[in-house]
Scaffold this motif. Structure first.
Motif, short mmCIF file in Angstrom:
data_model
loop_
_atom_site.label_atom_id
_atom_site.label_comp_id
_atom_site.label_asym_id
_atom_site.label_seq_id
_atom_site.Cartn_x
_atom_site.Cartn_y
_atom_site.Cartn_z
N GLY A 16 -8.10 7.85 5.53
CA GLY A 16 -8.46 8.22 6.85
C GLY A 16 -7.32 8.62 7.88
O GLY A 16 -6.22 8.69 7.40
N GLY A 17 -7.76 8.46 9.14
CA GLY A 17 -6.45 8.95 10.03
C GLY A 17 -5.59 7.67 10.27
O GLY A 17 -5.46 6.64 9.56
N PHE A 18 -4.69 7.91 11.24
CA PHE A 18 -3.77 6.95 11.53
C PHE A 18 -4.17 5.50 11.41
O PHE A 18 -5.42 5.01 11.95
CB PHE A 18 -3.20 6.92 12.88
CG PHE A 18 -2.16 5.99 12.99
CD1 PHE A 18 -0.72 5.94 12.87
CD2 PHE A 18 -2.56 4.56 13.80
CE1 PHE A 18 0.29 5.14 12.99
CE2 PHE A 18 -1.40 3.71 13.85
CZ PHE A 18 -0.12 3.78 13.28
N GLY A 19 -3.44 4.61 10.64
CA GLY A 19 -3.52 3.09 10.39
C GLY A 19 -4.41 2.63 9.29
O GLY A 19 -4.30 1.55 8.83
N GLY A 20 -5.51 3.61 8.93
CA GLY A 20 -6.19 3.26 7.89
C GLY A 20 -5.35 2.85 6.59
O GLY A 20 -4.26 3.41 6.28
N TYR A 21 -5.70 1.55 6.04
CA TYR A 21 -4.83 1.02 5.04
C TYR A 21 -5.38 0.68 3.58
O TYR A 21 -6.57 0.44 3.69
CB TYR A 21 -4.28 -0.23 5.60
CG TYR A 21 -4.99 -1.24 6.10
CD1 TYR A 21 -5.33 -2.33 5.21
CD2 TYR A 21 -5.70 -1.49 7.39
CE1 TYR A 21 -6.08 -3.17 5.58
CE2 TYR A 21 -6.16 -2.38 7.85
CZ TYR A 21 -6.65 -3.51 6.70
OH TYR A 21 -7.38 -4.19 7.23
N ILE A 22 -4.61 0.55 2.63
CA ILE A 22 -4.88 -0.38 1.60
C ILE A 22 -3.96 -1.31 1.11
O ILE A 22 -2.61 -1.07 1.65
CB ILE A 22 -5.18 0.67 0.19
CG1 ILE A 22 -5.28 0.01 -1.04
CG2 ILE A 22 -3.73 1.36 0.07
CD1 ILE A 22 -6.01 0.93 -2.13
N VAL A 23 -4.16 -2.42 0.51
CA VAL A 23 -3.36 -3.61 0.14
C VAL A 23 -3.41 -3.67 -1.41
O VAL A 23 -4.38 -4.00 -1.84
CB VAL A 23 -3.50 -4.74 0.89
CG1 VAL A 23 -2.32 -6.00 0.55
CG2 VAL A 23 -3.17 -4.59 2.35
N PHE A 24 -2.42 -3.56 -2.06
CA PHE A 24 -2.53 -3.94 -3.69
C PHE A 24 -1.55 -4.51 -3.93
O PHE A 24 -0.32 -4.59 -3.35
CB PHE A 24 -2.77 -2.40 -4.27
CG PHE A 24 -1.72 -1.49 -4.19
CD1 PHE A 24 -0.58 -1.50 -4.97
CD2 PHE A 24 -1.59 -0.47 -3.21
CE1 PHE A 24 0.58 -0.54 -4.85
CE2 PHE A 24 -0.95 0.58 -3.14
CZ PHE A 24 0.35 0.17 -3.89
N GLY A 25 -1.64 -4.94 -5.49
CA GLY A 25 -0.49 -5.70 -6.08
C GLY A 25 -0.20 -5.21 -7.42
O GLY A 25 -1.13 -4.78 -8.19
N PHE A 26 0.86 -5.71 -7.87
CA PHE A 26 1.17 -5.60 -9.45
C PHE A 26 1.01 -6.86 -10.08
O PHE A 26 0.69 -7.61 -9.62
CB PHE A 26 2.75 -5.19 -9.70
CG PHE A 26 2.83 -3.87 -9.05
CD1 PHE A 26 2.51 -2.46 -9.89
CD2 PHE A 26 3.30 -3.32 -7.96
CE1 PHE A 26 2.81 -1.13 -9.55
CE2 PHE A 26 3.64 -2.10 -7.22
CZ PHE A 26 3.44 -1.13 -8.08
N ASP A 27 0.96 -6.91 -11.56
CA ASP A 27 0.76 -8.22 -12.21
C ASP A 27 1.93 -8.89 -12.45
O ASP A 27 2.16 -9.75 -13.27
CB ASP A 27 -0.07 -8.05 -13.54
CG ASP A 27 0.54 -6.99 -14.70
OD1 ASP A 27 1.77 -6.71 -14.34
OD2 ASP A 27 0.08 -6.79 -15.60
N HIS A 28 3.19 -8.64 -11.73
CA HIS A 28 4.27 -8.86 -12.18
C HIS A 28 5.32 -8.64 -10.77
O HIS A 28 4.78 -8.01 -10.03
CB HIS A 28 5.17 -8.32 -13.26
CG HIS A 28 5.33 -6.90 -13.12
ND1 HIS A 28 4.24 -5.88 -13.45
CD2 HIS A 28 6.31 -6.27 -12.72
CE1 HIS A 28 4.67 -4.58 -13.01
NE2 HIS A 28 5.99 -4.96 -12.67
N THR A 29 6.37 -9.06 -10.45
CA THR A 29 7.32 -8.69 -9.86
C THR A 29 8.13 -7.62 -10.08
O THR A 29 8.68 -7.48 -11.17
CB THR A 29 8.22 -10.12 -9.29
OG1 THR A 29 7.61 -10.98 -9.16
CG2 THR A 29 9.19 -9.53 -7.99
N VAL A 30 8.07 -6.20 -9.28
CA VAL A 30 8.79 -5.26 -9.54
C VAL A 30 10.30 -5.60 -9.18
O VAL A 30 10.36 -5.94 -8.06
CB VAL A 30 8.05 -4.17 -8.70
CG1 VAL A 30 8.97 -2.55 -9.12
CG2 VAL A 30 6.77 -3.69 -9.11
N VAL A 31 11.00 -5.14 -10.07
CA VAL A 31 12.63 -5.49 -9.79
C VAL A 31 13.26 -4.51 -8.79
O VAL A 31 12.94 -3.31 -8.94
CB VAL A 31 13.32 -5.29 -11.13
CG1 VAL A 31 14.78 -5.90 -10.73
CG2 VAL A 31 12.49 -6.40 -12.12
N ASN A 32 13.72 -4.78 -7.91
CA ASN A 32 14.56 -4.03 -7.04
C ASN A 32 15.89 -3.78 -7.61
O ASN A 32 16.83 -4.39 -7.38
CB ASN A 32 14.75 -4.53 -5.84
CG ASN A 32 15.62 -3.78 -4.66
OD1 ASN A 32 15.82 -2.39 -4.96
ND2 ASN A 32 15.91 -4.37 -3.63
#
Ligand SMILES: [Ca+2]
Ligand SMILES: [Ca+2]
Ligand SMILES: [Ca+2]
Length: 435
Positions: free
Chosen positions: A185-201
């Protein structure tokens, strides 16, 4: 989701002992002509640690002094792969994260005054029991703002609760690259998700890609136009499971995209300024949408007001007739906040029939096509709440929210879509960061 553990691997033997004799607290490092004769750094003995792939590990040198004037420096001497990070490596402990199993050889140096000692550290990284998936593993939250695809992507069914909607979103996005798509949707609408491991930087490399449906227009009448079409940038916020409880309840860091401070360097900035568009980036922007009084209204459909003194109505268009206000929400007002990007849509026909939504240069979701390098994100772009760059070892969680508050005529509001996410390293994709 695999139970996350941060392993506190302590050295079992006394093989790493570093003794510091300090006879005079006032005789600090760099004391002119002092030579630090009466201060001694002990030997750093070679040390072996064990770790697992995609699991954050703290490498702690035991029996080492806490002295304030000891300067520590860790470095990687040889690694079986570049998919690793070595962060917070400025004390007698460092945070290490490797994507692949193998033997990693590190060096640590402790310096006090003119004296320094060096030790060899090896980390044996074993393969984690569970295979890391490159895709989204879990949806933690989803709340779209007002929009023409709200209650449609995903489809709301009478009686659906927040949990039902999140389950639907999981059905679209978890474990897939081309599953389904949700609209924020418009400004601010959000999703929060995760991976099953830590993504390496990984240093010098982009690490994740948020999939969207951005594309470029091929009939823009503007000569030499910069890339634009349907670009609906979402702000990306990341976090790693610092407290090790498997939940996104740790500090969040915004990915500072190309317009984090200002949009002045965007190629389209001059002609947006000329067209009288609101080209400001506004931090801590807040908007409140009010539940519509009637679903039968077109222009003055949903009233909104922001913390900048602006207010107005969101319109309902003829193509999407369902309610634009999330139907499973009981509250009569919805407030969203975050960084508000400049308006990025312009009617290039001058007659209200051809809107081009221009791309920002880098650092956003649903801003460049999924095949373009600029849709990939380097976690090194993360900043803290004060805008200071942070060096994250990796990330477990991602929040994406729509960053623009703009209506584009018949096209409707600028609304970020999310169609998945990819850990580029697990997927075997190598993309250099920006020069
Ligand atoms: Ca990186
Ligand atoms: Ca946590
Ligand atoms: Ca889109």
């Amino acid at each position: 989701m695999k139970k996350k553990t941060i392993e506190f691997l302590m050295l079992i033997s006394l093989c790493c002992a570093l003794f510091l004799a300090c006879s005079d607290d006032n005789n600090g490092p760099g004391t002119p002509g002092g030579g630090d004769d009466d201060e001694q750094l002990g030997e750093i003995k070679d040390t072996v640690f064990t770790s697992f792939s995609n699991v954050l590990t703290r490498l702690v040198l035991t029996n080492a002094p806490e002295g304030e004037d000891v300067v520590w420096q860790w470095s990687m001497e040889s690694a079986p792969s570049e998919i690793y990070s070595l962060t917070a490596a400025t004390s007698r402990e460092a945070v290490f994260l490797a994507g692949l199993p193998g033997s990693y050889k590190l060096k640590v140096t402790a310096t006090k005054g003119e004296e320094s000692q060096t030790g060899n550290i090896s980390v044996t990284v074993k393969k984690s029991a569970a295979e890391a998936s490159p895709y989204i593993a879990k949806i933690y939250d989803f709340l779209p703002a007002v929009g023409q695809f709200t209650n449609d992507l995903p489809a709301y069914t009478e009686g659906d609760t927040r949990e039902d909607i999140i389950t639907k979103v999981e059905g679209y996005l978890v474990g897939k690259e081309n599953g389904g798509m949700v609209s924020l949707g418009g400004f601010g609408g959000y999703i929060v998700f995760g991976f099953d491991h830590t993504v390496v930087n990984v240093k010098g490399k982009r690490d994740i890609r948020i999939l969207g449906n951005a594309f470029g227009s091929n009939a823009n009448p503007r000569p030499d136009a910069p890339f634009g079409g349907s670009c609906e940038p979402g702000i990306i916020v990341v976090s790693y499971d610092k407290n090790g409880n498997g939940l996104p309840d740790d500090e969040w860091y915004e990915i500072a995209g190309s317009a984090y401070q200002t949009a002045e360097n965007e190629a389209w900035y001059p002609f947006f300024l000329e067209a009288g568009k609101d080209v400001r980036t506004i931090r801590n922007y807040e908007i409140t949408y009010h539940r519509p009084v009637s679903e039968e209204v077109a222009d003055e459909y949903i009233y909104w007001e922001d913390n900048q003194g602006n207010s107005g109505y969101k319109a309902k268009n003829m193509f999407h007739r369902q309610s634009y206000f999330p139907a499973w929400v009981n509250e009569d007002r919805l407030t969203f906040s975050g960084t508000r990007l400049p308006e990025n849509g312009l009617d290039e026909s001058g007659a209200g029939n051809y809107f081009v939504l221009y791309a920002f240069r880098y650092g956003y979701a649903d801003n460049y096509p999924n095949t373009d390098d600029e849709s990939a994100i380097d976690l090194a772009w993360a900043v803290d709440a004060d805008g200071n760059p942070v060096e994250l070892p990796g990330i477990d969680f991602v929040k994406v929210y729509c960053g623009v508050n703009q209506e584009n005529g018949w096209l409707g509001e600028c609304s970020t879509e999310v169609a998945g996410a990819v850990d580029l390293h697990v997927k075997g994709i190598s993309i250099d960061t920006r020069k």
